[in-house]
Design a protein around this motif. Structure first.
Motif, PDB file in Angstrom:
ATOM      1  N   LEU A 197      57.594  37.796  52.830  1.00  0.00           N
ATOM      2  CA  LEU A 197      58.138  36.986  51.733  1.00  0.00           C
ATOM      3  C   LEU A 197      58.448  37.818  50.496  1.00  0.00           C
ATOM      4  CD1 LEU A 197      55.838  33.822  51.841  1.00  0.00           C
ATOM      5  CD2 LEU A 197      57.970  34.259  53.074  1.00  0.00           C
ATOM      6  N   GLY A 198      57.745  38.926  50.330  1.00  0.00           N
ATOM      7  CA  GLY A 198      57.935  39.753  49.141  1.00  0.00           C
ATOM      8  C   GLY A 198      56.689  40.569  48.878  1.00  0.00           C
ATOM      9  N   ARG A 199      56.684  41.245  47.754  1.00  0.00           N
ATOM     10  CA  ARG A 199      55.528  42.082  47.428  1.00  0.00           C
ATOM     11  C   ARG A 199      54.979  41.722  46.059  1.00  0.00           C
ATOM     12  NH1 ARG A 199      58.590  47.949  46.773  1.00  0.00           N
ATOM     13  NH2 ARG A 199      60.225  47.205  45.362  1.00  0.00           N
ATOM     14  N   LEU A 200      53.713  41.997  45.906  1.00  0.00           N
ATOM     15  CA  LEU A 200      53.032  41.810  44.635  1.00  0.00           C
ATOM     16  C   LEU A 200      52.995  43.146  43.898  1.00  0.00           C
ATOM     17  CD1 LEU A 200      50.127  39.596  46.010  1.00  0.00           C
ATOM     18  CD2 LEU A 200      52.148  38.800  44.754  1.00  0.00           C
ATOM     19  N   GLY A 201      52.480  43.142  42.682  1.00  0.00           N
ATOM     20  CA  GLY A 201      52.453  44.366  41.883  1.00  0.00           C
ATOM     21  C   GLY A 201      51.527  45.417  42.460  1.00  0.00           C
ATOM     22  N   GLU A 202      51.853  46.678  42.211  1.00  0.00           N
ATOM     23  CA  GLU A 202      50.991  47.772  42.662  1.00  0.00           C
ATOM     24  C   GLU A 202      49.596  47.622  42.068  1.00  0.00           C
ATOM     25  OE1 GLU A 202      53.717  51.688  43.563  1.00  0.00           O
ATOM     26  OE2 GLU A 202      52.864  51.450  41.564  1.00  0.00           O
ATOM     27  N   ALA A 203      48.603  47.938  42.864  1.00  0.00           N
ATOM     28  CA  ALA A 203      47.206  47.851  42.422  1.00  0.00           C
ATOM     29  C   ALA A 203      46.571  49.235  42.509  1.00  0.00           C
ATOM     30  CB  ALA A 203      46.438  46.858  43.288  1.00  0.00           C
ATOM     31  N   LEU A 204      45.722  49.527  41.554  1.00  0.00           N
ATOM     32  CA  LEU A 204      44.968  50.774  41.566  1.00  0.00           C
ATOM     33  C   LEU A 204      43.617  50.530  42.214  1.00  0.00           C
ATOM     34  CD1 LEU A 204      44.446  53.716  40.637  1.00  0.00           C
ATOM     35  CD2 LEU A 204      43.610  52.758  38.471  1.00  0.00           C
ATOM     36  N   VAL A 205      43.311  51.284  43.268  1.00  0.00           N
ATOM     37  CA  VAL A 205      41.976  51.225  43.873  1.00  0.00           C
ATOM     38  C   VAL A 205      41.179  52.352  43.227  1.00  0.00           C
ATOM     39  CG1 VAL A 205      40.661  51.172  46.015  1.00  0.00           C
ATOM     40  CG2 VAL A 205      43.038  50.416  46.005  1.00  0.00           C
ATOM     41  N   VAL A 206      40.394  51.995  42.233  1.00  0.00           N
ATOM     42  CA  VAL A 206      39.764  52.991  41.371  1.00  0.00           C
ATOM     43  C   VAL A 206      38.843  53.917  42.147  1.00  0.00           C
ATOM     44  CG1 VAL A 206      38.277  53.320  39.360  1.00  0.00           C
ATOM     45  CG2 VAL A 206      39.921  51.434  39.394  1.00  0.00           C
ATOM     46  N   THR A 207      37.987  53.353  43.004  1.00  0.00           N
ATOM     47  CA  THR A 207      36.935  54.153  43.629  1.00  0.00           C
ATOM     48  C   THR A 207      37.459  55.143  44.661  1.00  0.00           C
ATOM     49  OG1 THR A 207      36.567  52.362  45.196  1.00  0.00           O
ATOM     50  CG2 THR A 207      35.143  52.439  43.253  1.00  0.00           C
ATOM     51  N   SER A 208      38.584  54.829  45.319  1.00  0.00           N
ATOM     52  CA  SER A 208      39.072  55.729  46.372  1.00  0.00           C
ATOM     53  C   SER A 208      40.405  56.386  46.034  1.00  0.00           C
ATOM     54  CB  SER A 208      39.182  54.982  47.711  1.00  0.00           C
ATOM     55  OG  SER A 208      39.904  53.778  47.566  1.00  0.00           O
ATOM     56  N   GLY A 209      40.954  56.102  44.849  1.00  0.00           N
ATOM     57  CA  GLY A 209      42.153  56.797  44.412  1.00  0.00           C
ATOM     58  C   GLY A 209      43.414  56.436  45.170  1.00  0.00           C
ATOM     59  N   PHE A 210      43.597  55.152  45.475  1.00  0.00           N
ATOM     60  CA  PHE A 210      44.805  54.709  46.152  1.00  0.00           C
ATOM     61  C   PHE A 210      45.699  53.938  45.191  1.00  0.00           C
ATOM     62  CE2 PHE A 210      42.236  55.132  50.092  1.00  0.00           C
ATOM     63  CZ  PHE A 210      43.118  55.916  50.821  1.00  0.00           C
ATOM     64  N   ARG A 211      46.986  54.115  45.386  1.00  0.00           N
ATOM     65  CA  ARG A 211      48.017  53.327  44.698  1.00  0.00           C
ATOM     66  C   ARG A 211      48.546  52.369  45.764  1.00  0.00           C
ATOM     67  NH1 ARG A 211      53.032  56.311  41.666  1.00  0.00           N
ATOM     68  NH2 ARG A 211      54.170  54.445  41.011  1.00  0.00           N
ATOM     69  N   LEU A 212      48.241  51.086  45.613  1.00  0.00           N
ATOM     70  CA  LEU A 212      48.349  50.123  46.701  1.00  0.00           C
ATOM     71  C   LEU A 212      49.482  49.123  46.480  1.00  0.00           C
ATOM     72  CD1 LEU A 212      46.779  49.200  49.270  1.00  0.00           C
ATOM     73  CD2 LEU A 212      45.399  47.780  47.756  1.00  0.00           C
ATOM     74  N   THR A 213      50.350  48.973  47.480  1.00  0.00           N
ATOM     75  CA  THR A 213      51.400  47.958  47.429  1.00  0.00           C
ATOM     76  C   THR A 213      51.057  46.826  48.386  1.00  0.00           C
ATOM     77  OG1 THR A 213      53.098  49.631  46.965  1.00  0.00           O
ATOM     78  CG2 THR A 213      53.864  47.478  47.712  1.00  0.00           C
ATOM     79  N   PRO A 214      50.882  45.598  47.866  1.00  0.00           N
ATOM     80  CA  PRO A 214      50.594  44.454  48.733  1.00  0.00           C
ATOM     81  C   PRO A 214      51.885  43.737  49.149  1.00  0.00           C
ATOM     82  CG  PRO A 214      49.591  44.250  46.521  1.00  0.00           C
ATOM     83  CD  PRO A 214      50.669  45.268  46.457  1.00  0.00           C
ATOM     84  N   TRP A 215      52.028  43.487  50.439  1.00  0.00           N
ATOM     85  CA  TRP A 215      53.173  42.741  50.987  1.00  0.00           C
ATOM     86  C   TRP A 215      52.669  41.404  51.497  1.00  0.00           C
ATOM     87  CZ3 TRP A 215      58.116  44.495  50.579  1.00  0.00           C
ATOM     88  CH2 TRP A 215      58.265  45.826  50.186  1.00  0.00           C
TER      89      TRP A 215
END
Length: 198
Positions: free
Chosen positions: A104-122
């Motif tokens: 349907l689309g994507r949400l805003g990028e999220a920062l995973v602080v503890t593991s250092g990921f830049r996360l895109t949710p679909w």
């Protein structure tokens, strides 16, 4: 709230990226470079009631043990893009074929602080019922959350915490004794906000 309303809410919605320049130098130094990752946010209708599907990670995993999260992981060099990575990971973790997902689309990028990921949710609509197969090396089980329960008074709390010199908004959902926190809860909060206002 219906899947059709969520579809309308996500259609043409601008995609917000992390402002990496705003991250504190101490965090940028400690992580060197944020790894790109993606998750699938599966939604479905069960007896006319909208639900969100999540996984419970095994307790003995090195990263995020025991957490309730969305299927996903690091974007690999062989992935066409972050969406392809989210679909691949969902197939690997819970046996969900990419052809059975309507993105349907994507949400805003999220920062995973503890593991250092830049996360895109679909966000994707998935069938119900479906013969999911949890990948035993990583997934302890699946959790279905009725959207109405996630929105019920008292199920959602917001606080703050400081890490690496930055103050982060911390969301927590507690539904039927299942607790969702961290980046997954932030994603869930954004999903519900879009859905509720669609």
């Amino acid at each position: 709230m219906t899947l059709a309303a969520l579809r309308r809410g996500l259609h043409g919605r601008p995609f917000s990226r992390l402002d990496l320049a705003a991250l504190e130098p101490a965090y940028r130094t400690s992580t060197a470079a944020l790894a790109e990752a993606a998750v699938l946010v599966p939604v479905f209708s069960k007896d006319g009631v909208p639900h969100v599907l999540m996984t419970r990670r095994r307790d003995d995993l090195r990263l995020h043990p025991g957490q309730i999260s969305f299927p996903g992981g690091r974007v690999d060099p062989g992935d066409a893009d972050a969406q392809a990575a989210a679909l691949r990971e969902a197939e690997e973790e819970i046996g969900l074929a990419p052809a059975h997902v309507e993105i349907l689309g994507r949400l805003g990028e999220a920062l995973v602080v503890t593991s250092g990921f830049r996360l895109t949710p679909w966000v994707g609509v998935v069938p119900y019922p479906y013969p999911y197969v949890a990948q035993p090396d990583e997934v302890a089980g699946l959790v279905e959350f009725p959207v109405a329960d996630l929105l019920a008074p008292g199920s959602h709390r917001v606080g703050t915490r400081e890490a690496f010199g930055m103050v982060h908004e911390v969301h927590t959902f507690d539904v039927g004794g299942e607790v969702v926190w961290g980046a997954s809860a932030r994603i869930l909060h954004e999903l519900l906000t879009v859905w509720r206002t669609a």
